[in-house]
Design an enzyme around this catalytic site. Sequence first.
Site, PDB file in Angstrom:
ATOM      1  N   TYR A 199     116.865  12.531  30.455  1.00 50.64           N
ATOM      2  CA  TYR A 199     117.071  11.091  30.668  1.00 50.64           C
ATOM      3  C   TYR A 199     116.268  10.598  31.881  1.00 50.64           C
ATOM      4  CZ  TYR A 199     119.287   6.548  31.126  1.00 50.64           C
ATOM      5  OH  TYR A 199     119.496   5.192  31.213  1.00 50.64           O
ATOM      6  N   SER A 220     115.625   2.967  34.789  1.00 47.32           N
ATOM      7  CA  SER A 220     116.991   3.245  35.228  1.00 47.32           C
ATOM      8  C   SER A 220     116.942   3.711  36.679  1.00 47.32           C
ATOM      9  CB  SER A 220     117.590   4.367  34.372  1.00 47.32           C
ATOM     10  OG  SER A 220     118.793   4.836  34.937  1.00 47.32           O
ATOM     11  N   LYS A 263     112.969   8.037  32.063  1.00 44.65           N
ATOM     12  CA  LYS A 263     112.985   6.768  32.796  1.00 44.65           C
ATOM     13  C   LYS A 263     111.955   6.755  33.922  1.00 44.65           C
ATOM     14  CE  LYS A 263     116.181   4.769  30.337  1.00 44.65           C
ATOM     15  NZ  LYS A 263     115.853   3.623  29.470  1.00 44.65           N
TER      16      LYS A 263
HETATM   17  N1  LIG Z   1     124.489   1.228  30.763  1.00 42.48           N
HETATM   18  C1  LIG Z   1     123.942   1.784  31.820  1.00 42.48           C
HETATM   19  O1  LIG Z   1     124.623   2.189  32.776  1.00 42.48           O
HETATM   20  C2  LIG Z   1     122.443   1.912  31.921  1.00 42.48           C
HETATM   21  C3  LIG Z   1     121.884   2.252  33.166  1.00 42.48           C
HETATM   22  C4  LIG Z   1     120.500   2.364  33.283  1.00 42.48           C
HETATM   23  C5  LIG Z   1     119.692   2.127  32.184  1.00 42.48           C
HETATM   24  N2  LIG Z   1     120.266   1.800  30.986  1.00 42.48           N
HETATM   25  C6  LIG Z   1     119.351   1.593  29.866  1.00 42.48           C
HETATM   26  O2  LIG Z   1     119.591   0.317  29.292  1.00 42.48           O
HETATM   27  C7  LIG Z   1     119.267   0.347  27.908  1.00 42.48           C
HETATM   28  C8  LIG Z   1     120.427  -0.201  27.089  1.00 42.48           C
HETATM   29  O3  LIG Z   1     121.578   0.585  27.345  1.00 42.48           O
HETATM   30  P1  LIG Z   1     123.094   0.155  26.962  1.00 42.48           P
HETATM   31  O4  LIG Z   1     123.954   0.557  28.077  1.00 42.48           O
HETATM   32  O5  LIG Z   1     123.112  -1.260  26.490  1.00 42.48           O
HETATM   33  O6  LIG Z   1     123.369   1.174  25.753  1.00 42.48           O
HETATM   34  P2  LIG Z   1     123.820   0.881  24.256  1.00 42.48           P
HETATM   35  O7  LIG Z   1     124.024   2.226  23.635  1.00 42.48           O
HETATM   36  O8  LIG Z   1     124.961  -0.093  24.234  1.00 42.48           O
HETATM   37  O9  LIG Z   1     122.532   0.173  23.604  1.00 42.48           O
HETATM   38  C9  LIG Z   1     121.356   0.861  23.253  1.00 42.48           C
HETATM   39  C10 LIG Z   1     120.888   0.368  21.882  1.00 42.48           C
HETATM   40  O10 LIG Z   1     119.614   0.974  21.603  1.00 42.48           O
HETATM   41  C11 LIG Z   1     119.591   1.257  20.205  1.00 42.48           C
HETATM   42  N3  LIG Z   1     118.607   2.305  19.903  1.00 42.48           N
HETATM   43  C12 LIG Z   1     118.628   3.590  20.304  1.00 42.48           C
HETATM   44  N4  LIG Z   1     117.576   4.260  19.791  1.00 42.48           N
HETATM   45  C13 LIG Z   1     116.871   3.380  19.048  1.00 42.48           C
HETATM   46  C14 LIG Z   1     115.697   3.484  18.251  1.00 42.48           C
HETATM   47  N5  LIG Z   1     115.036   4.639  18.105  1.00 42.48           N
HETATM   48  N6  LIG Z   1     115.245   2.376  17.621  1.00 42.48           N
HETATM   49  C15 LIG Z   1     115.917   1.201  17.747  1.00 42.48           C
HETATM   50  N7  LIG Z   1     117.046   1.042  18.492  1.00 42.48           N
HETATM   51  C16 LIG Z   1     117.512   2.122  19.111  1.00 42.48           C
HETATM   52  C17 LIG Z   1     121.036   1.724  19.909  1.00 42.48           C
HETATM   53  O11 LIG Z   1     121.336   1.657  18.515  1.00 42.48           O
HETATM   54  C18 LIG Z   1     121.862   0.788  20.766  1.00 42.48           C
HETATM   55  O12 LIG Z   1     122.299  -0.370  20.061  1.00 42.48           O
HETATM   56  C19 LIG Z   1     118.890   1.806  27.590  1.00 42.48           C
HETATM   57  O13 LIG Z   1     117.488   1.938  27.647  1.00 42.48           O
HETATM   58  C20 LIG Z   1     119.543   2.578  28.727  1.00 42.48           C
HETATM   59  O14 LIG Z   1     118.919   3.805  28.992  1.00 42.48           O
HETATM   60  C21 LIG Z   1     121.614   1.690  30.836  1.00 42.48           C
END
Ligand SMILES: NC(=O)c1ccc[n+]([C@@H]2O[C@H](COP(=O)([O-])OP(=O)(O)OC[C@H]3O[C@@H](n4cnc5c(N)ncnc54)[C@H](O)[C@@H]3O)[C@@H](O)[C@H]2O)c1
Length: 281
Positions: A187, A167, A191
Amino acid sequence: MKKTELKENVLDRFRLDHKTAVVTGAAGNIGYHTAMTFAQAGAAVAIVDLPQCLERSEAVAKELSEKYNVKTAAYGCNLVDASAVTELFDQIEKELGSIDVVHNNAGVGGALTPDIDPWDTEHHMDHLEHWKQVLDINLVSQYIVATTAARVMIREGHGGSIINTASMAGHVVNQAPMYETLDDSSYGVSKAGVLYFTRHFAAQVIKYGIRVNSISPGYCYSPGLHDGLSEEILDCYVKTQPIMRMADVEELQGAVLYLASDASTYTVGHDIMLDGGHTIW
Ligand SMILES: NC(=O)c1ccc[n+]([C@@H]2O[C@H](COP(=O)([O-])OP(=O)(O)OC[C@H]3O[C@@H](n4cnc5c(N)ncnc54)[C@H](O)[C@@H]3O)[C@@H](O)[C@H]2O)c1
């Protein structure tokens, strides 16, 4: 010197035909779009998310296989459980044929995580317990998934591509006024750990033809994640980027496909920042 065998047309190198791609967190926003990307590129896709999300994962698998005419299957697995992950990869290998690409994407934000049980959205959990839980889900699970996948790829003997999800918050401290409790560093720490692990593990497994890289999204609009946030925070998400807006999730798809495919055969242990310029300021 031996030349790498690459398709002559550069656009063909982005194809993933005859490959199997595993996407974790694929019932969520970014994972769903990555799974769609891989299906569009011709891969068989394993849709992996928590057991309590299986119904949503099955719906994603059905939708993608019908739309893009590729094999898909849905799996429920808590990725912090190493033996469950070993079983998961054995099952995917049996059902979809091989493991070639992994988008190690499952993760949680600092506070809003509806599908985790028990999860403390009100921050009543002991800070240390909460801090460790975020590290377990965001960092330890990515280590477990990457090492398990690499073992299978090594046994299968064909190399592969592993894309971890870091991230922007692993590079810089988020400016948004969202930090209410002392455990909020969890967080960014998780990351930053993913970024280091990516470089270290890439150096270890490139000799097997396995490339490990990561992406670092900035503020990417996720309906469940951002809809409830205050105007003040959303305003900060917009104004701290030179591009003056949040990312649409579709804007991450190209980078993930690049890393997954033969378009990036000389990209090893690196991170692609997708932050609208946030970190250049
Ligand atoms: N959306 C953003 O702005 C953003 C920015 C930087 C990084 N990210 C990273 O991108 C990734 C996806 O984020 P997103 O925005 O799609 O969020 P999201 O919540 O829509 O998706 C995350 C998914 O991970 C699953 N999950 C969580 N813990 C788990 C576990 N122990 N085992 C299996 N599945 C698990 C959840 O059920 C969920 O469906 C994450 O790693 C997040 O940190 C997101």
